[in-house]
Design a protein around this motif. Sequence first.
Motif, PDB file in Angstrom:
ATOM      1  N   TRP A  40       0.850  -1.199   0.000  1.00 19.14           N
ATOM      2  CA  TRP A  40       0.000   0.000   0.000  1.00 19.14           C
ATOM      3  C   TRP A  40       0.880   1.241   0.000  1.00 19.14           C
TER       4      TRP A  40
ATOM      5  N   TYR B  96       0.683   5.411   0.183  1.00 16.84           N
ATOM      6  CA  TYR B  96      -0.071   6.649   0.398  1.00 16.84           C
ATOM      7  C   TYR B  96       0.690   7.755  -0.320  1.00 16.84           C
TER       8      TYR B  96
ATOM      9  N   TYR C  29      -3.362   4.840  -2.292  1.00 20.56           N
ATOM     10  CA  TYR C  29      -4.295   5.820  -1.743  1.00 20.56           C
ATOM     11  C   TYR C  29      -3.772   7.161  -2.208  1.00 20.56           C
TER      12      TYR C  29
ATOM     13  N   VAL D 124      -3.517  13.225   2.746  1.00 20.83           N
ATOM     14  CA  VAL D 124      -2.737  12.033   3.061  1.00 20.83           C
ATOM     15  C   VAL D 124      -2.219  12.115   4.494  1.00 20.83           C
TER      16      VAL D 124
ATOM     17  N   ARG E 125      -5.052  11.450   7.037  1.00 18.27           N
ATOM     18  CA  ARG E 125      -5.401  10.033   7.132  1.00 18.27           C
ATOM     19  C   ARG E 125      -4.321   9.260   7.869  1.00 18.27           C
ATOM     20  N   LEU E 126      -3.079   9.581   7.558  1.00 16.92           N
ATOM     21  CA  LEU E 126      -1.968   8.885   8.196  1.00 16.92           C
ATOM     22  C   LEU E 126      -1.953   9.144   9.700  1.00 16.92           C
TER      23      LEU E 126
ATOM     24  N   ALA F 235      -0.461   1.880   5.427  1.00 21.47           N
ATOM     25  CA  ALA F 235       0.523   2.168   4.384  1.00 21.47           C
ATOM     26  C   ALA F 235       1.832   1.433   4.634  1.00 21.47           C
TER      27      ALA F 235
END
Length: 346
Positions: A44, A46, A73, A80, A83-84, A95
Motif C-alpha cells: 500500500w 499513500y 491511496y 494524506v 489520514r496517516l 501504508a
Amino acid sequence: MRIPLLRVGSVLALLLLAACRIESAAPSGGVAMAQAATPSGEVWVYTSMYRHVLDAMEPLLKERLPGIQVHWYQAGSEKVASRLEAERAAGAVRADLLMTSDPFLYERLARDGAFLRYASVNALRVPRSLMDLDARYAAVRLSTMVLVHRVGAGTAPRSFAALTDGSWTGKVAIGDPLTSGTAFTWAVFLRAQHGDAYFAGLRARGAVVAGGNAAVLQKVESGEADAGVLLLENALAAKAKGSPIEVVWPEDGAVVIPGPVAVFASTRNPVAAKALVDVLLSPEGQRIIVETGDMNAVDPRLDGPRGGPGVEGLLGRARAWTPVLLEQGLLHGGDIKEAFSRAFAR
C-alpha cells in the motif's frame, strides 16, 4: 533537506567511493535484504503523486515486480497526512510506503522512528541535499515553485520580492499556506528571507489568496490576476494545452520542493516495499516522472521536463535547503501560518 551519515557493507561502500557519495550508504540489511528474496504480495502506497503519473507507472511496475500488487491511496499531501495521523493514533497504519511532497512531514515522522532505514542502489547518484543521510527517506521527484505571467499583461515580475514592491498591486495570485502544502513550503522560504513583513507586503499590495495551485492558474488565465506563484509542473502542463501564460524563473531563487519516498517501520512486507522504492528511483521510473508528470527527476542523468534543466541545473536556480529552513517549517509551522493569517485578516 538535512541528512546524517550512514553505514554500509563493503561492496556498497566501494560503489559509493566510486560515485563520490561516501556519506550515502545503506545500513546493514538494506540492499542485501531486498536482493535476498523475491518480492511478492501486496504493498500500500499513500501518495500525492498525480493519478496520471501513477497510471503511467503501472506497466513498469508489472514488468519489474510481477509478484507485487500495488494499491494506491491518492490524495493531496494534506489529506494524506490527515489520514496517516488518524491511523497512527489508532495504532493501525495501513501504508507500507509514503510518497508525498511535504518534506517537513517526513522529517517529523523520521524523528518519531516511523521509517525503516533503506538506501536504494538507485539513489546513489541523488544529490545529498535531497536525501536523508540516515537513509530514512529520499526524494523521488522535485516540484518547483516559480512565477507565471499572462502573455500580453505588461512586463512580467522578475522575482518573488517584486510582488511587494508596488508594481503589482491587485494583480497577483498566490496559494494559501493554510491549505496547500506546496504554498506552505514556499511561505517558509519567503518568511525566512523577508520575515513577516513579506506577508504584510503581499496583503498591502492586494495579493489574492487563491487556495491551491489550480486556483492560482485559473485566476491568471482568466485575467483576474496578471501574475501568480505556481508549481512549474502545473504551468508546463497548462502551456502544452495552449494556456496564455509564460514561466518566469525568479531571480531571487525558485523554491524546490522535494517529494520523498519512505518505507514505514510497521510495513508487513518490507522486501516488496523496498523493491518498489528501487523501481521508483530507477532511470525508467524517473523518466516517467519527468515525461508524464512534468516534474524534475532526482537522477542527474536525466533532463528536466520539456527539455528544461536537470536536477543539478535546477538546484542552481533555486534557494538551498538548509537545516535552519527545515527546523523553521518543522517546529514553527504554526507560527508561520498564524503570521500569514494575521497579515491577510487585516
